[in-house]
Design an enzyme around this catalytic site. Structure first.
Site, PDB file in Angstrom:
ATOM      1  N   HIS A  65      -6.847  -6.072  -0.553  1.00 40.61           N
ATOM      2  CA  HIS A  65      -5.689  -5.246  -0.189  1.00 40.61           C
ATOM      3  C   HIS A  65      -4.889  -5.973   0.888  1.00 40.61           C
ATOM      4  CE1 HIS A  65      -3.749  -1.387  -0.599  1.00 40.61           C
ATOM      5  NE2 HIS A  65      -3.803  -1.158   0.702  1.00 40.61           N
TER       6      HIS A  65
ATOM      7  N   SER B 125       0.829  -1.199   0.000  1.00 38.43           N
ATOM      8  CA  SER B 125       0.000   0.000   0.000  1.00 38.43           C
ATOM      9  C   SER B 125       0.872   1.261   0.000  1.00 38.43           C
ATOM     10  CB  SER B 125      -0.968  -0.042   1.199  1.00 38.43           C
ATOM     11  OG  SER B 125      -2.012   0.886   1.041  1.00 38.43           O
TER      12      SER B 125
ATOM     13  N   ASP C 183      -8.539  -5.912  -5.620  1.00 37.79           N
ATOM     14  CA  ASP C 183      -8.182  -4.802  -4.745  1.00 37.79           C
ATOM     15  C   ASP C 183      -8.866  -3.539  -5.255  1.00 37.79           C
ATOM     16  OD1 ASP C 183      -7.061  -2.863  -3.149  1.00 37.79           O
ATOM     17  OD2 ASP C 183      -4.997  -3.548  -3.400  1.00 37.79           O
TER      18      ASP C 183
END
Length: 816
Positions: free
Chosen positions: A523, A372, A492
């Site tokens: 995610h 991320s 995602d």
């Protein structure tokens, strides 16, 4: 059950024997007698036993044949057949008799689970046994680790701690011979070429370092560096207060004739204060720390001779500067740590005395890791071409911040984060405010930065601008020199697949090694999955890139690995993703149907609205799953009333007569009119067909079971499993567009009410296995309750169907 192993290598018998000697399973060569050698191996692998009696007791718990124990087998004259060896091997690998495999057919079971096997009907000599044992040590257990890693976790390498001075290599990978409990922990402050808080001094960036104790005695360690803005704490309450209201109307935008030049960011050229004068040098740091916010993959490598470095960057607790999400300054802050690790920047022992400290323990080879925001900063650093950064492993990383918070001229929230934006994220990670005394002196300036950030991000128009261009790492992808491994979830909808898809395309022709792993998750991290040896793959890769181990990792690891969405625990390799050799399949829209474009169609029209009664609208805002159900449902909703029936159009193909593998970017072209001088469209590509699909989140198979070394930090073993109940559909991809941005994301066109316009939309890239008997569906609507603004306006949309089409690209390289 399938075990997919990409990180094990085949080697010659001479190397196998050397490595078995290195890890002390044999002294110099195998004994001649096969049975004696096998017995020695089993005794050494029974780590909890401290006497022959206990070893024999443990052997009595294992089967060598359906009606014979290993204890009895080792005392008789029966040969070691492949059935005997692999029946014992399956039990050592933690597979259960009669549950995971048939004890009458161990060899077939081994092959069915795709475990590596020695094709030899009988192990006649000690050398034969040594070869089979070597392969077994490199084989994955039922619980997500190689057999050798399982032994390491039980303490096999503890005796190596006292005299290890360098990494120990087995099967091309480093082994845990560095005692993680003796890790040196220290803090330094790296001076970055920045003054983001405008205090007349260059910003100092805190870095937390964990390195093997052996670095005190001359061992130079490679570094795994994770740049995590969350590392020093987050401000959830302040972030929640800063969150924007997404329940606002879509508005008409002022038209423009902007060109790419008009939205190209200015070069970054700050005027900087002088560097701090160095008043002295130190070899030892003045500060340590007790517990970092660690990444379990990094934990695995700490015992394998790697140093681990964490830094939160500018504007975080104990560092200087200001947070400004995605800014060039963030990238510079990230790169400064790499420059220090490679010997090209100054760090200090504290923020006052100007006592410099070098990374004298570093071998000047650095990799970046993280998911991320963490993977995003790794990508940003790579685009600078900074010296010393050998490779990055970016998971779920942003390649353009516009593609995270915007889509097609629309404000488009990441999944489940409606109302979040660049300023909210900056507030979340500005952990300097957690130290009241430090915050006192910076509060007013930070508030000014937040005001500027709020203006520049422009939630009113959603247009691409210089602000977003300066936060588009794709602009500098050509500068990448580090080898790239990119990992991303095809489901995602936080960091959407476009981010990895565009980066993959941008680096495809660069003279670097580049690899992509696409999984069926959202995610998430994938380093603790049972069905793929991701940690082993990275061990092979980091050993190659950072320790110069000649293991051919660049050739052994496939360039493209994609997890199948139909068959559980199945990972396939491909020559490319978004492959130029794909076959196009185009459909024309007709009432309720997708008709292949080579078939005759008739002029037809369809319309839908974008207004709901207030009670239904409010229900959908708080119940997104119900909204999604009603969006896809072609029958009646569960409450007997399909509230979305008039607010969307659904088109379906006929049932497929063969499996399709949809690859890359689906494209939709529509001829559309709106009843207002503005409007938006949303699209979802859907798999219609009852099936037991993979769980949306991984199932925990064995909690806190993985560590990779003895008495060390643990991780949960996870895997996607098939759902217990069938579901009638699954979203494949989605996309959105503001009708005034039909040319591009920055040029704003006029929309005249009730006039038809041709609009083209590229959906998020994918790779999707659509099975025979299912139907491909396209859903067209306006307000996306999960993503777009939600104005609940009285908008009406009309489509000329015969002038509208869907194109998908079918992969021709699937091996089946």
């Amino acid at each position: 059950m399938k075990i997919n192993q990409f990180g094990r290598i085949k080697t010659d018998l001479k190397t196998e024997l050397k490595e078995l000697t290195d890890i002390r399973f044999i002294s110099s060569k195998p004994v001649e007698n096969a049975k004696k050698q096998f017995k020695d191996f089993l005794r050494m692998a029974t780590l909890e036993a401290h006497s022959d009696t206990i070893v024999n007791q443990k052997m009595g718990n294992l089967l060598a044949a359906p009606n014979n124990t290993v204890a009895d087998f080792l005392e008789n004259d029966e040969p070691i057949t492949d059935s005997v060896f692999y029946l014992i091997a399956l039990q050592l690998l933690q597979f259960q008799v009669d549950i995971d495999f048939d004890p009458e057919k161990p060899v077939q079971s081994f092959k069915k689970m795709e475990l590596p096997i020695v094709e030899q009907s009988e192990l006649k000599t000690g050398a034969d046994v040594a070869h089979a044992w070597y392969v077994l040590l490199t084989t994955h257990t039922k619980n997500g680790e190689t057999y050798l890693d399982q032994l390491a976790q039980q303490g096999y390498f503890v005796p190596f701690y006292k005299d290890s001075t360098e990494p120990l290599i087995f099967n091309g990978k480093t082994q845990p011979v560095f005692d993680p409990h003796q890790t040196i922990r220290e803090v330094v402050y790296v001076e970055a070429p920045l003054d983001t808080d405008e205090d007349g001094k260059r910003d100092l960036i805190k870095a937390e370092i964990l390195r093997p104790a052996q670095t005190k005695d001359g061992y130079n360690a490679p570094a795994l560096y994770t740049s995590s803005p969350y590392n020093q704490g987050i401000n959830d309450e302040m972030g929640e207060k800063a969150t924007h209201n997404a329940d606002v109307p879509l508005v008409e935008k002022e038209t423009n004739n902007l060109t790419k030049e008009n939205v190209t960011a200015e070069p970054f050229a700050p005027i900087l204060p002088a560097e701090r004068p160095v008043e002295g040098h130190a070899k030892e740091a003045e500060q340590s720390f007790a517990k970092e916010q660690s990444y379990t993959l990094n934990n695995y490598f700490l015992a394998r001779g790697f140093a681990i470095v964490y830094s939160a960057g500018i504007g975080t607790r104990d560092s200087e500067g200001i947070r400004d999400t995605g800014s060039v300054e963030e990238t510079v802050s990230t790169v400064a740590i790499i420059e220090w690790l490679s010997g090209n920047r100054t760090a200090f022992t504290n923020k006052t005395d100007n006592i410099a400290i070098d990374a004298w323990w570093s071998n000047k080879k650095i990799a970046m890791t993280g998911r991320s925001y963490l993977g995003t900063l790794a990508t940003a650093a790579a685009t600078t071409g900074v010296k010393g950064l050998e490779t990055i492993v970016s998971e779920a990383a942003i390649s353009s911040w516009y593609d995270y918070y915007r889509d097609g001229g629309l404000v488009a929230a990441p999944d489940t984060f409606q109302g979040e934006d660049m300023d909210v994220l900056a507030m979340e990670v500005f952990s300097r405010m957690q130290d009241a005394g430090d915050y006192l002196g910076i509060k007013d300036y930070f508030n000014k930065v937040m005001e500027r950030l709020g203006r520049d991000q422009d939630r009113t128009t959603g247009n691409y601008s210089k602000f977003w261009d300066s936060r588009n790492y794709l602009n500098n992808a050509k500068n990448i020199k580090a080898d790239m491994i990119m990992v991303h979830g095809l489901n995602d909808w936080n960091v959407k697949p476009r981010n990895v898809g565009n980066l993959w395309n941008a680096i495809r022709d660069l003279p670097i090694n580049k690899k992509v792993v696409l999984h069926q998750g959202q995610h998430i991290y994938i380093n603790a999955f049972r069905s793929i040896d991701f940690t082993d793959m990275l061990n092979l890769w980091f050993s190659y890139k950072l320790l110069d181990v000649q293991n051919d990792a660049d050739k052994v690891l496939p360039n493209v690995i994609i997890q199948d969405n139909v068959e559980a625990e199945t990972w396939n390799t491909y020559p490319d993703w978004q492959d130029a050799s794909d076959t196009d399949k185009t459909f024309t829209l007709q009432p309720k149907f997708l008709i292949e474009s080579n078939l005759e169609t008739k002029p037809a029209a369809a319309s839908f609205k974008d207004y709901l009664d207030d009670d239904i609208f409010d229900n959908y805002k708080s119940n997104l799953s119900q909204w999604h159900t009603d969006l896809f449902n072609t029958e009646h909703a569960t409450n007997g009333k399909n509230n979305m029936r008039n607010n969307r159009l659904i088109f379906k193909s006929i049932q497929l007569d063969e499996d399709w593998f949809i690859d890359g970017v689906p494209e939709v072209k529509v001829s559309v009119a709106a009843n207002q001088p503005f409007g938006m469209l949303s699209f979802q590509l859907v798999d219609y067909g009852n099936a037991k699909r993979l769980t949306t989140t991984p199932t925990i198979l064995n909690a806190k079971s993985l560590s990779g070394s003895y008495d060390w930090r643990t991780d949960d073993l996870r895997e996607f499993t098939l759902q217990k109940q069938s579901t009638p559909w699954k979203m494949i991809s989605k996309g959105h567009i503001n009708l005034q941005n039909r040319t591009n994301n920055y040029k704003v066109d006029e929309v005249k009410p009730n006039e038809f316009y041709d609009v083209s939309v590229k959906l998020q890239p994918t790779f999707y296995h659509l099975v025979k008997g299912h139907q491909l569906g396209l859903v067209i609507y306006a307000t996306d309750f999960e993503t777009t603004v939600r104005g609940n306006q009285k908008l009406q949309y009309s489509l000329q169907l015969n002038d509208s089409e869907l194109t998908v690209h079918l992969n021709n390289n699937h091996k089946g």
